[in-house]
Design a protein around this motif. Structure first.
Motif, mmCIF file in Angstrom:
data_model
loop_
_atom_site.group_PDB
_atom_site.id
_atom_site.type_symbol
_atom_site.label_atom_id
_atom_site.label_comp_id
_atom_site.label_asym_id
_atom_site.label_seq_id
_atom_site.Cartn_x
_atom_site.Cartn_y
_atom_site.Cartn_z
ATOM 1 N N SER A 48 -9.396 5.911 -6.059
ATOM 2 C CA SER A 48 -10.348 6.299 -5.224
ATOM 3 C C SER A 48 -9.576 5.599 -3.857
ATOM 4 N N LEU A 49 -8.829 4.252 -3.677
ATOM 5 C CA LEU A 49 -9.483 4.367 -2.462
ATOM 6 C C LEU A 49 -7.308 4.597 -1.878
ATOM 7 N N LEU A 50 -6.725 4.841 -3.404
ATOM 8 C CA LEU A 50 -4.726 6.050 -2.509
ATOM 9 C C LEU A 50 -5.359 6.971 -2.255
ATOM 10 N N LEU A 51 -6.763 8.204 -2.356
ATOM 11 C CA LEU A 51 -6.364 9.599 -1.938
ATOM 12 C C LEU A 51 -6.373 9.953 -0.657
ATOM 13 N N VAL A 97 0.612 -0.867 0.365
ATOM 14 C CA VAL A 97 -0.160 -0.244 0.113
ATOM 15 C C VAL A 97 0.900 1.803 0.516
ATOM 16 N N GLN A 98 2.152 1.387 1.065
ATOM 17 C CA GLN A 98 2.711 2.630 1.022
ATOM 18 C C GLN A 98 3.811 2.972 -0.147
ATOM 19 N N LEU A 99 3.650 1.484 -1.514
ATOM 20 C CA LEU A 99 4.198 1.612 -2.713
ATOM 21 C C LEU A 99 3.527 2.447 -3.735
ATOM 22 N N ALA A 100 2.321 2.223 -3.192
ATOM 23 C CA ALA A 100 1.200 1.874 -4.457
ATOM 24 C C ALA A 100 0.940 3.775 -3.630
#
Length: 378
Positions: free
Chosen positions: A375-378, A201-204
């Motif tokens: 939409s999940l990374l904002l 997740v942090q990489l993305a």
């Protein structure tokens, strides 16, 4: 609770979000979780969204506000700056405060009294399952919550942009072959995350933040088959592979060293994702060792990828089958080809416009599956 004109999308979102928090706070209490935030009610949620929306359209000295608001009482915050007198929760007041609270991890503390919302101060640590509303850009709001035990980025519930509302589909991880990254980002059905999933997740998130677009390919450690899928000679081969992040992932972290460890991980993630801004693909293995960057993807065999599935984990979205050339530009086509040729690998693609797609091979469908997760990374 709100004096400005009503924002019509607010009520629809508020009812859904109220049900979400009621359900998952009840689950958390059954699991005997501690440090839980109070449940927000639809009327309060609607008022916060309404005020946040109109705030997003205002500006101070030509700069539009970026601001984060957490719904919790003053006594619910461990680390906070408390105002001697509460401030009315209004677009004008929020716009004035915005320049001082733009840094990540900084939230305005919002609570209600006698049917009126007010700002009681600024908080830096919020309880688990605390409602947070971010003003991201004009007309764009993100509703999220702090995960149990505070592991990883906050989990998004809804994204509201103008008259468009995207509610995260909590059931989208139930289909066959769902990638771990998507499961980790949604995190509705579990109350904790492994370090490994959190790193994905942090990489993305970090890869998306530099705004230049890029490709990150994740391949199995100890294999060289991926070399058939890139153009040779490689200009920026890392020898030996850079293992700063890999070493940190193997450390045993005590509570006293946790903050140091998290800062070190953030630094190493920034090093890797910085290379994704260079033209070409960056490659790491599943042990998070950096192998190369600036690589050009090529077709490994005779077959070219001709179709793929596309989905987005939001309510109402349906999986569609399309030709890869219709979904994005050359980066997306190259990533789809890589996932087609290297079915044991994963391709993460960030667009300059903020779109983010995860390409994986679906064994059950025998096809590449492109998961849109911006939409999940904002």
């Amino acid at each position: 609770m709100s004096r400005q004109s009503p924002y019509h999308a607010a009520r629809e979102v508020a009812i859904t979000v109220e049900k979400h928090f009621a359900h998952y706070l009840a689950m958390a209490r059954l699991n005997k979780e501690k440090d839980l935030a109070p449940a927000p009610h639809a009327r309060e949620i609607e008022a916060i969204i309404n005020t946040a929306f109109w705030t997003s359209l205002g500006h101070e000295e030509g700069i539009y506000p970026k601001i984060s608001m957490a719904f919790l009482p003053m006594e619910g915050a461990k680390d906070a700056v408390r105002f001697s007198e509460a401030i009315l929760f209004s677009p004008g007041n929020l716009t004035k405060l915005a320049p001082g609270v733009e840094r990540p991890g900084t939230h305005l503390g919002i609570w209600q009294e006698a049917g009126e919302l007010y700002v009681w101060g600024i908080c830096y640590d919020v309880p688990s399952l605390c409602l947070v509303v971010d003003v991201f850009q004009p007309g764009l709001l993100v509703l999220k919550y702090r995960r149990i035990n505070g592991v990883g980025k906050f989990a998004n519930i809804a994204v509201v942009q103008g008259d468009q509302v995207k509610i995260v589909d909590m059931n989208s991880t139930s289909f066959t072959d769902c990638p771990d990254l998507l499961t980790s980002l949604i995190d509705f059905t579990t109350f904790s995350q492994s370090r490994s999933l959190n790193i994905l997740v942090q990489l993305a998130v970090s890869m998306r933040e530099h705004g230049r677009g890029g490709i990150l390919l994740i391949v199995p450690a100890g294999t060289q088959t991926w070399t058939d899928s890139v153009v040779h000679p490689l200009k920026y081969t890392i020898q030996p592979p850079f293992g700063g992040l890999s070493r940190l992932m193997q450390e045993k972290v005590t509570e006293t060293k946790e903050l140091y460890w998290k800062n070190a991980v953030a630094r190493e993630i920034g090093i890797i994702t910085g290379f994704t801004a260079v033209d070409g693909a960056t490659l790491i293995n599943d042990q998070y060792e950096l192998l190369t960057f600036g690589a050009k993807i090529r077709r490994a065999g005779k077959d070219m990828v001709k179709q793929m599935m596309v989905s987005e984990p939001v309510v109402g979205n349906k999986i569609t089958t399309v030709h890869p050339s219709t979904h994005g530009g050359t980066r997306h086509l190259a990533a789809a080809q890589f996932a087609y040729d290297r079915q044991d690998s994963m391709a993460l693609v960030a667009s300059q416009d903020g779109r983010f797609t995860v390409f994986v091979w679906s064994p059950s469908r025998q096809m590449v599956h492109a998961h849109r997760v911006d939409s999940l990374l904002l």
